[in-house]
Design an enzyme around this catalytic site. Sequence first.
Site, PDB file in Angstrom:
ATOM      1  N   ASP A 191       0.916  -1.067   0.007  1.00  0.00           N
ATOM      2  CA  ASP A 191      -0.004   0.256   0.042  1.00  0.00           C
ATOM      3  C   ASP A 191       0.934   1.250  -0.175  1.00  0.00           C
ATOM      4  OD1 ASP A 191      -2.520  -1.344  -0.067  1.00  0.00           O
ATOM      5  OD2 ASP A 191      -2.291  -1.391   2.256  1.00  0.00           O
TER       6      ASP A 191
ATOM      7  N   ASP B   1      -6.953  -1.247  -4.756  1.00  0.00           N
ATOM      8  CA  ASP B   1      -7.977  -0.977  -3.646  1.00  0.00           C
ATOM      9  C   ASP B   1      -9.087   0.101  -4.238  1.00  0.00           C
ATOM     10  OD1 ASP B   1      -6.629  -2.632  -1.806  1.00  0.00           O
ATOM     11  OD2 ASP B   1      -5.616  -1.206  -0.956  1.00  0.00           O
TER      12      ASP B   1
END
Length: 164
Positions: A125, A143
């Site tokens: 991330d 995401d």
Amino acid sequence: MPPRSSSSSSGLTAWLLIAAVIVLADQFTKILIVGSFQLGESHPVTSFFNLVRAHNFGAAFSFLHGASGWQRWFFLGLGLAAAAFIVWMLRRHGHQKLFAWALTLILGGALGNVIDRAIHGYVVDFIQVHAGGWYFPAFNVADSAITIGAILLILDELRRVRRT
């Protein structure tokens, strides 16, 4: 938008190509982050947005992040099963544009994160949004695609309900 076609397989191919572009964009950005940032390193971009390298061993919002390792295989398998189901749904409903866009975004995002789990054992991330001392959990392109796809699914369902 994918081209119109009388064949469901060529329509499916168009949706799968779009999903592949999402996977490539996701993986490319993650490669850039892994090659440029140390784990935990953060660089402010604006007053509300940072680039940061984070590793998520869990699922959304780090759910099960601290589990003993079984979650890697669980979420990898779940992602592959979801991808197979989405391809089946796209084959049957690829002509429903909004629904197919939603599924395609979710598919691309799911596969992007599955690749991370298979290669690294975690998801990379790097997008961090914050304001007034509040930090949203870091996320990535995959995401974002999944989230936009989920919103489109809700909109599609609301449109369907309104028609009936």
